[in-house]
Design a protein around this motif. Structure first.
Motif, PDB file in Angstrom:
ATOM      1  N   PRO A  98       4.857   3.533  11.261  1.00 21.61           N
ATOM      2  CA  PRO A  98       4.194   2.701  12.277  1.00 21.61           C
ATOM      3  C   PRO A  98       2.978   1.948  11.732  1.00 21.61           C
ATOM      4  O   PRO A  98       2.724   0.803  12.121  1.00 21.61           O
ATOM      5  CB  PRO A  98       3.794   3.713  13.356  1.00 21.61           C
ATOM      6  N   ASP A  99       2.236   2.583  10.799  1.00 23.49           N
ATOM      7  CA  ASP A  99       1.107   1.876  10.191  1.00 23.49           C
ATOM      8  C   ASP A  99       1.588   0.685   9.373  1.00 23.49           C
ATOM      9  O   ASP A  99       0.947  -0.379   9.361  1.00 23.49           O
ATOM     10  CB  ASP A  99       0.305   2.828   9.295  1.00 23.49           C
ATOM     11  N   ALA A 100       2.752   0.864   8.685  1.00 21.12           N
ATOM     12  CA  ALA A 100       3.303  -0.251   7.914  1.00 21.12           C
ATOM     13  C   ALA A 100       3.706  -1.397   8.834  1.00 21.12           C
ATOM     14  O   ALA A 100       3.507  -2.578   8.510  1.00 21.12           O
ATOM     15  CB  ALA A 100       4.508   0.224   7.099  1.00 21.12           C
ATOM     16  N   VAL A 101       4.272  -1.072   9.996  1.00 17.13           N
ATOM     17  CA  VAL A 101       4.647  -2.115  10.957  1.00 17.13           C
ATOM     18  C   VAL A 101       3.404  -2.850  11.447  1.00 17.13           C
ATOM     19  O   VAL A 101       3.408  -4.082  11.568  1.00 17.13           O
ATOM     20  CB  VAL A 101       5.423  -1.492  12.137  1.00 17.13           C
ATOM     21  N   ARG A 102       2.334  -2.132  11.690  1.00 20.95           N
ATOM     22  CA  ARG A 102       1.103  -2.789  12.145  1.00 20.95           C
ATOM     23  C   ARG A 102       0.506  -3.684  11.046  1.00 20.95           C
ATOM     24  O   ARG A 102      -0.008  -4.771  11.332  1.00 20.95           O
ATOM     25  CB  ARG A 102       0.084  -1.756  12.623  1.00 20.95           C
ATOM     26  N   GLU A 103       0.617  -3.241   9.815  1.00 23.04           N
ATOM     27  CA  GLU A 103       0.149  -4.091   8.716  1.00 23.04           C
ATOM     28  C   GLU A 103       0.951  -5.385   8.648  1.00 23.04           C
ATOM     29  O   GLU A 103       0.400  -6.455   8.369  1.00 23.04           O
ATOM     30  CB  GLU A 103       0.256  -3.342   7.390  1.00 23.04           C
ATOM     31  N   LEU A 104       2.240  -5.286   8.909  1.00 14.95           N
ATOM     32  CA  LEU A 104       3.111  -6.468   8.857  1.00 14.95           C
ATOM     33  C   LEU A 104       2.915  -7.390  10.058  1.00 14.95           C
ATOM     34  O   LEU A 104       3.407  -8.528  10.055  1.00 14.95           O
ATOM     35  CB  LEU A 104       4.578  -6.036   8.784  1.00 14.95           C
ATOM     36  N   ARG A 107      -1.261  -5.882  15.224  1.00 18.05           N
ATOM     37  CA  ARG A 107      -0.881  -5.999  16.628  1.00 18.05           C
ATOM     38  C   ARG A 107       0.226  -5.034  17.035  1.00 18.05           C
ATOM     39  O   ARG A 107       0.240  -4.508  18.147  1.00 18.05           O
ATOM     40  CB  ARG A 107      -0.422  -7.440  16.902  1.00 18.05           C
ATOM     41  N   GLY A 108       1.189  -4.807  16.174  1.00 18.39           N
ATOM     42  CA  GLY A 108       2.364  -4.031  16.524  1.00 18.39           C
ATOM     43  C   GLY A 108       3.506  -4.937  16.955  1.00 18.39           C
ATOM     44  O   GLY A 108       3.335  -6.148  17.148  1.00 18.39           O
ATOM     45  N   MET A 113       6.610   7.974  17.453  1.00 18.38           N
ATOM     46  CA  MET A 113       6.390   7.015  16.362  1.00 18.38           C
ATOM     47  C   MET A 113       6.570   5.583  16.861  1.00 18.38           C
ATOM     48  O   MET A 113       5.798   4.681  16.505  1.00 18.38           O
ATOM     49  CB  MET A 113       7.358   7.306  15.217  1.00 18.38           C
ATOM     50  N   SER A 114       7.565   5.364  17.706  1.00 10.48           N
ATOM     51  CA  SER A 114       7.764   4.024  18.267  1.00 10.48           C
ATOM     52  C   SER A 114       6.560   3.601  19.104  1.00 10.48           C
ATOM     53  O   SER A 114       6.167   2.431  19.109  1.00 10.48           O
ATOM     54  CB  SER A 114       9.032   3.994  19.120  1.00 10.48           C
ATOM     55  N   LEU A 115       5.976   4.554  19.841  1.00  8.91           N
ATOM     56  CA  LEU A 115       4.800   4.238  20.658  1.00  8.91           C
ATOM     57  C   LEU A 115       3.629   3.807  19.799  1.00  8.91           C
ATOM     58  O   LEU A 115       2.805   2.992  20.218  1.00  8.91           O
ATOM     59  CB  LEU A 115       4.415   5.452  21.510  1.00  8.91           C
ATOM     60  N   ARG A 116       3.549   4.317  18.591  1.00  9.24           N
ATOM     61  CA  ARG A 116       2.477   3.904  17.677  1.00  9.24           C
ATOM     62  C   ARG A 116       2.735   2.535  17.073  1.00  9.24           C
ATOM     63  O   ARG A 116       1.804   1.865  16.619  1.00  9.24           O
ATOM     64  CB  ARG A 116       2.308   4.930  16.558  1.00  9.24           C
ATOM     65  N   ALA A 117       4.010   2.114  17.055  1.00  7.04           N
ATOM     66  CA  ALA A 117       4.364   0.849  16.409  1.00  7.04           C
ATOM     67  C   ALA A 117       4.414  -0.320  17.377  1.00  7.04           C
ATOM     68  O   ALA A 117       4.465  -1.467  16.948  1.00  7.04           O
ATOM     69  CB  ALA A 117       5.716   0.986  15.708  1.00  7.04           C
TER      70      ALA A 117
END
Length: 341
Positions: A217-223, A227-228, A241-245
């Protein structure tokens, strides 16, 4: 004619092939000469006896298939002899919200598609898009319709939005195709480097290897510049994990079950739901109207489902073993001899 039958809970050992007379259609029914079927994780759950819906012993398994109408019963007006049609997973769920009376599903409570001639409700089929082969059409009823439902229940993704889909299974591949056709940027997770390359070939903007990056999820936020993802389609879990992304005011579509258990089986702290400030939407396959809308989109954008490998009708057990291996990318399809259309 021949059809497969199953004894639930015995796995592949409970799958048998039997001879029958070709059925005669009753009022409101049709007979379809099946040309292709798709098999996958859902069928393995049914065979193992771990599927969430009741399974009738001796039922003809399979909920995905396409073929040609060869007989029509009284009062049938939706289809005609010679029509190319695909079966709907829930033949009584035509539109609207899911209700318990719609729960009868092909291949569990009523005979399914793994047969040479299927007796189906005329209201439980849709026309096959002209540009698709039978093998491609057979890949649509479960995973592609589920993907369409997951993407559109809260409104179709808009150009510029980010859609995250988890894993490289058939639902995720359909999400990738459909979201891209709507102009969205698609991020996909996988645990396999070779599959990552295939996902990029199919149009994924970014691929996150969750084995190399457990805190994905942190990688998704970086991408997404912190924002997510606007939409998350989650066929695998865990939901936490999906809720964090997901982005604030975004949406998580929780789809079905995985071979290892329900996607949402891991406990979720209620505070995680509030922190995400997103909609969590359970998605149960889809109804006939979803399927019809999906077919319009496929026709407009000339999209074809990803078929990984095909097997002959006599080799259904081999097809299911291949599904269980998790080796492929795309749908596993069973075909009959005859014209490809």
């Amino acid at each position: 004619m021949r059809s497969y039958h199953l004894d639930p809970g015995r796995g592949l050992a409970g799958l048998t092939l039997r001879d029958h007379d070709v059925p005669e259609p009753g009022r409101g029914q049709i007979v379809v000469r099946m040309r292709a079927h798709a098999v996958g994780a859902r069928d393995l759950l049914v065979l193992a006896g771990t599927y969430p819906l009741p399974v009738r012993p001796g039922v003809v398994p399979g909920c995905e298939g396409a073929g040609e109408v060869v007989a029509v019963g009284a009062d049938v007006t939706r289809v005609r002899l010679g029509d190319r049609v695909a079966a709907t997973v829930f033949p009584r769920w035509w539109d609207g919200s899911f209700r318990w009376e719609y729960a009868t599903q092909l291949g569990t409570g009523t005979d399914g598609t793994l047969t040479e001639y299927a007796l189906l409700d005329a209201d439980g089929v849709v026309p096959v898009p002209e540009h698709l082969s039978y093998a491609e059409a057979a890949a649509l009823p479960l995973s592609a319709v589920t993907a369409w439902h997951a993407l559109t229940a809260g409104g179709m993704p808009r150009p510029g939005e980010t859609v995250l889909t988890l894993g490289s299974g058939a639902v995720s591949l359909s999400v990738l195709q459909l979201a891209r056709s709507a102009g969205a940027r698609v991020i996909v997770t996988t645990s396999d480097g070779a599959k990552a390359e295939r996902l990029r070939e199919l149009g994924a903007a970014e691929v996150v290897n969750y084995r190399e990056c457990p805190d994905w999820p942190d990688a998704v936020r970086e991408l997404t510049a912190g924002r997510g993802a606007d939409r998350v389609v989650d066929p695998a879990g865990p939901l936490s994990m999906s809720l964090r992304a997901v982005a604030v005011a975004g949406e998580v579509a929780l789809v079905g079950t995985s071979l290892s258990g329900p996607a949402g089986a891991h406990p979720v702290d209620p505070s995680a739901l509030f922190a995400a400030a997103a909609v969590v939407r359970p998605v149960i396959a889809g109804h006939r109207a979803h399927f019809t809308a999906l077919n319009r989109a496929l026709t407009t954008h000339r999209l074809r489902p990803v078929v990984d490998r095909t097997f002959g009708f006599d080799a259904v057990p081999d097809a299911l073993r291949y599904c269980r291996s998790g080796a492929g990318v795309g749908k596993v399809v069973v075909t009959h001899p005859g014209p490809p259309r």
